[in-house]
Design a protein around this motif. Structure first.
Motif, PDB file in Angstrom:
ATOM      1  N   ARG A   1       0.828  -1.210   0.000  1.00 27.68           N
ATOM      2  CA  ARG A   1       0.000   0.000   0.000  1.00 27.68           C
ATOM      3  C   ARG A   1       0.860   1.258   0.000  1.00 27.68           C
ATOM      4  N   PHE A   2       1.908   1.275   0.812  1.00 24.67           N
ATOM      5  CA  PHE A   2       2.777   2.448   0.893  1.00 24.67           C
ATOM      6  C   PHE A   2       3.937   2.387  -0.106  1.00 24.67           C
ATOM      7  N   GLN A   3       3.936   1.337  -0.958  1.00 24.57           N
ATOM      8  CA  GLN A   3       4.885   1.213  -2.073  1.00 24.57           C
ATOM      9  C   GLN A   3       6.345   1.235  -1.600  1.00 24.57           C
ATOM     10  N   LEU A   4       6.609   0.535  -0.504  1.00 20.46           N
ATOM     11  CA  LEU A   4       7.959   0.484   0.043  1.00 20.46           C
ATOM     12  C   LEU A   4       8.875  -0.294  -0.906  1.00 20.46           C
ATOM     13  N   GLY A   5      10.180  -0.076  -0.790  1.00 20.92           N
ATOM     14  CA  GLY A   5      11.098  -0.732  -1.713  1.00 20.92           C
ATOM     15  C   GLY A   5      12.497  -0.858  -1.156  1.00 20.92           C
ATOM     16  N   TYR A   6      13.419  -1.232  -2.060  1.00 19.04           N
ATOM     17  CA  TYR A   6      14.824  -1.422  -1.677  1.00 19.04           C
ATOM     18  C   TYR A   6      15.700  -1.074  -2.879  1.00 19.04           C
ATOM     19  N   CYS A   7      16.806  -0.366  -2.609  1.00 18.14           N
ATOM     20  CA  CYS A   7      17.764  -0.026  -3.666  1.00 18.14           C
ATOM     21  C   CYS A   7      18.992  -0.930  -3.518  1.00 18.14           C
ATOM     22  N   PRO A   8      19.370  -1.647  -4.566  1.00 17.34           N
ATOM     23  CA  PRO A   8      20.500  -2.582  -4.476  1.00 17.34           C
ATOM     24  C   PRO A   8      21.785  -1.888  -4.021  1.00 17.34           C
ATOM     25  N   ASN A   9      22.573  -2.640  -3.299  1.00 17.24           N
ATOM     26  CA  ASN A   9      23.848  -2.113  -2.797  1.00 17.24           C
ATOM     27  C   ASN A   9      24.948  -2.401  -3.819  1.00 17.24           C
ATOM     28  N   SER A  10      24.798  -1.812  -4.995  1.00 15.09           N
ATOM     29  CA  SER A  10      25.735  -2.129  -6.087  1.00 15.09           C
ATOM     30  C   SER A  10      26.142  -0.900  -6.883  1.00 15.09           C
ATOM     31  N   GLY A  11      26.437   0.174  -6.218  1.00 14.07           N
ATOM     32  CA  GLY A  11      27.019   1.348  -6.885  1.00 14.07           C
ATOM     33  C   GLY A  11      26.034   2.181  -7.656  1.00 14.07           C
ATOM     34  N   SER A  12      25.756   1.799  -8.904  1.00 16.97           N
ATOM     35  CA  SER A  12      24.922   2.640  -9.769  1.00 16.97           C
ATOM     36  C   SER A  12      23.934   1.812 -10.584  1.00 16.97           C
ATOM     37  N   ALA A  13      23.464   0.715 -10.017  1.00 16.15           N
ATOM     38  CA  ALA A  13      22.558  -0.173 -10.753  1.00 16.15           C
ATOM     39  C   ALA A  13      21.289   0.550 -11.190  1.00 16.15           C
ATOM     40  N   PHE A  14      20.683   1.292 -10.267  1.00 15.45           N
ATOM     41  CA  PHE A  14      19.452   1.996 -10.632  1.00 15.45           C
ATOM     42  C   PHE A  14      19.717   3.075 -11.672  1.00 15.45           C
ATOM     43  N   THR A  15      20.758   3.878 -11.462  1.00 14.28           N
ATOM     44  CA  THR A  15      21.061   4.975 -12.387  1.00 14.28           C
ATOM     45  C   THR A  15      21.268   4.454 -13.803  1.00 14.28           C
ATOM     46  N   GLU A  16      22.032   3.381 -13.929  1.00 12.56           N
ATOM     47  CA  GLU A  16      22.280   2.808 -15.256  1.00 12.56           C
ATOM     48  C   GLU A  16      20.983   2.295 -15.872  1.00 12.56           C
ATOM     49  N   TYR A  17      20.141   1.661 -15.049  1.00 11.36           N
ATOM     50  CA  TYR A  17      18.859   1.134 -15.532  1.00 11.36           C
ATOM     51  C   TYR A  17      17.960   2.276 -16.010  1.00 11.36           C
ATOM     52  N   ALA A  18      17.938   3.356 -15.251  1.00  6.55           N
ATOM     53  CA  ALA A  18      17.094   4.499 -15.614  1.00  6.55           C
ATOM     54  C   ALA A  18      17.574   5.156 -16.902  1.00  6.55           C
ATOM     55  N   MET A  19      18.890   5.315 -17.042  1.00  2.25           N
ATOM     56  CA  MET A  19      19.435   5.944 -18.253  1.00  2.25           C
ATOM     57  C   MET A  19      19.210   5.065 -19.475  1.00  2.25           C
ATOM     58  N   GLN A  20      19.250   3.750 -19.280  1.00  2.08           N
ATOM     59  CA  GLN A  20      18.958   2.843 -20.390  1.00  2.08           C
ATOM     60  C   GLN A  20      17.524   3.005 -20.874  1.00  2.08           C
ATOM     61  N   HIS A  21      16.657   3.438 -19.969  1.00  2.00           N
ATOM     62  CA  HIS A  21      15.247   3.641 -20.327  1.00  2.00           C
ATOM     63  C   HIS A  21      14.953   5.092 -20.712  1.00  2.00           C
ATOM     64  N   GLY A  22      15.986   5.844 -21.006  1.00  3.05           N
ATOM     65  CA  GLY A  22      15.804   7.175 -21.579  1.00  3.05           C
ATOM     66  C   GLY A  22      15.715   8.321 -20.599  1.00  3.05           C
ATOM     67  N   TYR A  23      15.972   8.093 -19.309  1.00  2.00           N
ATOM     68  CA  TYR A  23      15.892   9.173 -18.331  1.00  2.00           C
ATOM     69  C   TYR A  23      17.208   9.942 -18.270  1.00  2.00           C
ATOM     70  N   ASP A  24      17.080  11.239 -18.163  1.00  2.11           N
ATOM     71  CA  ASP A  24      18.227  12.141 -18.235  1.00  2.11           C
ATOM     72  C   ASP A  24      19.042  12.126 -16.940  1.00  2.11           C
ATOM     73  N   LYS A  25      20.374  12.013 -17.081  1.00  2.00           N
ATOM     74  CA  LYS A  25      21.247  11.944 -15.905  1.00  2.00           C
ATOM     75  C   LYS A  25      21.135  13.200 -15.044  1.00  2.00           C
ATOM     76  N   ASP A  26      21.111  14.371 -15.682  1.00  2.00           N
ATOM     77  CA  ASP A  26      21.052  15.621 -14.917  1.00  2.00           C
ATOM     78  C   ASP A  26      19.773  15.716 -14.094  1.00  2.00           C
ATOM     79  N   LEU A  27      18.667  15.230 -14.672  1.00  2.00           N
ATOM     80  CA  LEU A  27      17.404  15.285 -13.932  1.00  2.00           C
ATOM     81  C   LEU A  27      17.387  14.246 -12.807  1.00  2.00           C
ATOM     82  N   LEU A  28      18.025  13.101 -13.027  1.00  2.00           N
ATOM     83  CA  LEU A  28      18.160  12.102 -11.962  1.00  2.00           C
ATOM     84  C   LEU A  28      18.928  12.678 -10.775  1.00  2.00           C
TER      85      LEU A  28
END
Length: 654
Positions: A154-181
């Motif tokens: 319900r509260f949409q809780l989550g977890y960010c992997p402890n692996s440096g930049s996994a999310f950032t790389e995933y987001a940029m691969q999907h077209g999201y801008d690094k500066d806005l991230l």
């Protein structure tokens, strides 16, 4: 881009009372619904919702419009954002055509921030529920804390992997801008390298009033002293922590229903309370309570119960917030838990019946709370006791309502065994000092202002000079109001000869009566917004399909939509006088007379304006021939104006 037919479906489906009711407590009065305006500070409700016309209007600050406009104003959304919000609310599917690179580049930055946060929330939640690391670390932590999957989802809780930049790389691969991230705080940058700011942390998404994710709180799971326990989103265009309450989206309906808001400190406190079934609970998002947060709560209730830890820090947090809440005209009660508990542990370790009974039995108003707390230290020390009384009196003095102040003074007198007049004198002394400061006088002098003068004093507000109103503006507006309210209705008009004798009668629409008459005389509106509405009716007469009031209140043109809602709203209502056998004429009863007189008044104003210009020109003219021409113009205008005013029943002198 949203197709036009989908926009129309959204606008036609959205009910203004449903949309506004999610954010404002509305009460029926007459045919309209009324509440405290969410756009400006007020005590007496001046915010009106008209279900019949599907519009809102505040008679205090002037904001008005339809459901789309309300969401735009309230959430600071763009037009497409507001449409998407309403489409989601009413289950309307939007099949948008693919945007061009140019359109994508021009997409509103706020909207892109919301999109990035939504993408990140889904990523963090999915990682926690499906990956080995997410389940063994993130999900295991929440389960260990006693949170069930229902509240986690319900509260949409989550977890960010402890692996440096996994999310950032995933987001940029999907077209999201690094500066806005980086700007929204999901990504960090160091020596030209990017990294995930929340790596190795459990994630608490922070939602706004409409349920959109505006930020995150990330809690570390290790005991590294070099790292902050919590990392929160930085301030941005969509996230301001001083104006945010964690859990408000999930709590607002229960707060309104129960007419009470329970205020706690942390994310886990909110989750545990909601999981236990106590849902009118929010947290101040890890920051000291702010005025903006209190005002957000005041949209739903005037009653706040502060539920803080029983340790010294929790008690002092409660003391800090009390004065601010009272100063906003709110009612506050305080519950202090046993020293070994915080709201999270207390709810987790006790049955719900015990929790609710404890809240009911231990909720104290601020006098009882401060008295019990502070007098413990004072005991028989008269100096400390005087200091406690002074502290409580200072709190009473911040209450804006004089009746509430007097009530609390009486209660304080009884509790502290002090003469009521003595306390009143002290409160008045504080109020006079505040007033003297407002007036730029020395607050330490207490001899010139009385409390009665304070009560009747109204500070002089600096009013900005209004820009000069164009000639005929209000007459134009009256005609526009008639077009919006009655444009498609029929009236019977008379055709007269030169002697004023009726030679024919005919039926026509009010729109035709106004538009055709003014166009035949070459009289056009000067105000641009008035002209847009006039022109729309003109086009409607040509095509045979007149626009409706709803076409204007739902217009993408903000000026048109606001003006239409403004003119279609009324602050007053006619009671059911027929029940009392009293006949009251309404606008419909005298509609024909109103239309004709409004046209004549507009013409009169235009003619007078032209006449004034001729007179000025005549005063500066030296050529005899030109003077004769100008005199002839003036004579013609005088005759026209004389006839108009004769028709209006007004006697004028030349």
């Amino acid at each position: 881009m949203i197709p036009r037919e989908t926009i129309n479906q959204i606008i036609e489906t959205a009910r203004i009372e449903d949309v506004v009711g999610e954010f404002v407590t509305l009460r029926k009065r007459g045919s309209n619904l009324w509440g405290v305006c969410p756009f400006h500070k007020e005590k007496t409700p001046s915010f009106s919702v008209n279900p019949a016309r599907n519009i809102f209007k505040c008679f205090g600050c002037g904001k008005a419009g339809d459901a789309v406009r309300f969401i735009m104003e309230h959430e600071h959304y763009s037009y497409p954002e507001a449409l998407r919000f309403l489409a989601k609310k009413y289950g309307i599917k939007i099949e948008e055509r693919e945007q061009s690179p140019e359109e994508l580049a021009a997409q509103n930055e706020r909207e892109r921030m919301f999109n990035i946060n939504s993408f990140a929330q889904e990523y963090f939640s999915n990682i926690m529920m499906t990956s080995d690391e997410g389940q063994s670390v993130g999900l295991a932590y929440f389960h260990e804390r006693g949170f069930r999957d229902a509240i986690i989802n319900r509260f949409q809780l989550g977890y960010c992997p402890n692996s440096g930049s996994a999310f950032t790389e995933y987001a940029m691969q999907h077209g999201y801008d690094k500066d806005l991230l980086i700007k929204v705080g999901l990504t960090g940058s160091y020596e030209n390298r990017t990294y995930d700011r929340y790596q190795g942390r459990v994630i608490f998404p922070i939602h706004n009033l409409t349920g959109k994710v505006i930020g995150f709180g990330g809690r570390i799971l290790t005991k590294e002293k070099t790292k902050a326990k919590y990392v929160n989103s930085p301030e941005s265009e969509i996230y301001n922590k001083s104006q945010t309450l964690y859990g408000i989206f999930f709590a607002r309906n229960e707060i309104s229903r129960l007419d009470n808001c329970i205020l706690v400190e942390g994310y886990a406190d909110v989750l545990s309370m909601h999981q236990a079934g106590i849902e009118n609970v929010v947290a101040s998002s890890g920051t000291s309570l702010t005025t903006e947060q209190i005002r957000m709560i005041s949209r739903y209730t005037k009653n706040i119960t502060m539920l803080y830890d029983g340790d010294a820090a929790g008690i002092h947090a409660a003391l800090r917030g009390t004065n601010m809440i009272l100063e906003e005209g709110m009612n506050v009660r305080i519950v202090v838990l046993p020293p070994e508990d915080d709201p999270d542990s207390f709810v987790q370790n006790n049955p719900i019946e015990v929790v609710t009974k404890y809240l009911a039995d231990n909720a104290k108003d601020f006098i009882g709370f401060k008295t019990n707390l502070l007098l413990k230290d004072a005991q028989n020390d008269p100096i400390k006791r005087a200091s406690v009384i002074k502290d409580i009196v200072e709190t009473i003095a911040v209450i804006p309502d004089p009746i509430y102040r007097a009530t609390y003074i009486k209660e304080c007198s009884r509790t502290l065994e002090m003469p009521e007049q003595t306390l009143t004198n002290e409160v008045n002394k504080i109020l006079r000092a505040k007033l003297r400061k407002q007036l730029g006088l020395d607050p330490k002098q207490d001899s010139q202002l009385t409390y009665q003068e304070y009560q009747t004093y109204q500070p002089q507000q600096q009013v900005e000079p209004e820009p000069s109103t164009p000639i005929g503006f209000f007459q134009e507006q009256e005609l526009v109001k008639l077009l919006l309210s009655h444009g498609s209705e029929n009236i019977e008009l008379e055709e007269k000869d030169e002697d004023g004798k009726v030679i024919n009668t005919y039926i026509t629409t009010i729109a035709s009566a106004i538009v055709d008459d003014l166009k035949n005389d070459g009289l056009l509106f000067r105000d641009e917004t008035h002209k847009k509405i006039f022109d729309a009716f003109d086009r409607g007469l040509d095509t045979g399909i007149l626009p409706t009031a709803h076409d204007f209140t739902s217009s993408e043109d903000q000026d048109v939509a606001v003006l239409a809602a403004d003119l279609l709203s009324t602050q007053y209502k006619l009671d059911d006088w027929q029940r009392h056998r009293i006949v009251v004429k309404t606008e419909d009863d005298v509609l024909k007379k109103t239309v004709l007189s409004s046209i004549l008044r507009f013409k009169d104003m235009v003619i007078e304006d032209r006449r004034t210009a001729v007179v000025k020109e005549l005063q500066s003219c030296t050529d005899p021939d030109d003077q004769l021409i100008l005199l002839q113009k003036k004579k013609k205008l005088d005759d026209i104006r004389l006839k108009i005013n004769r028709d209006l029943g007004i006697v004028i002198t030349k």
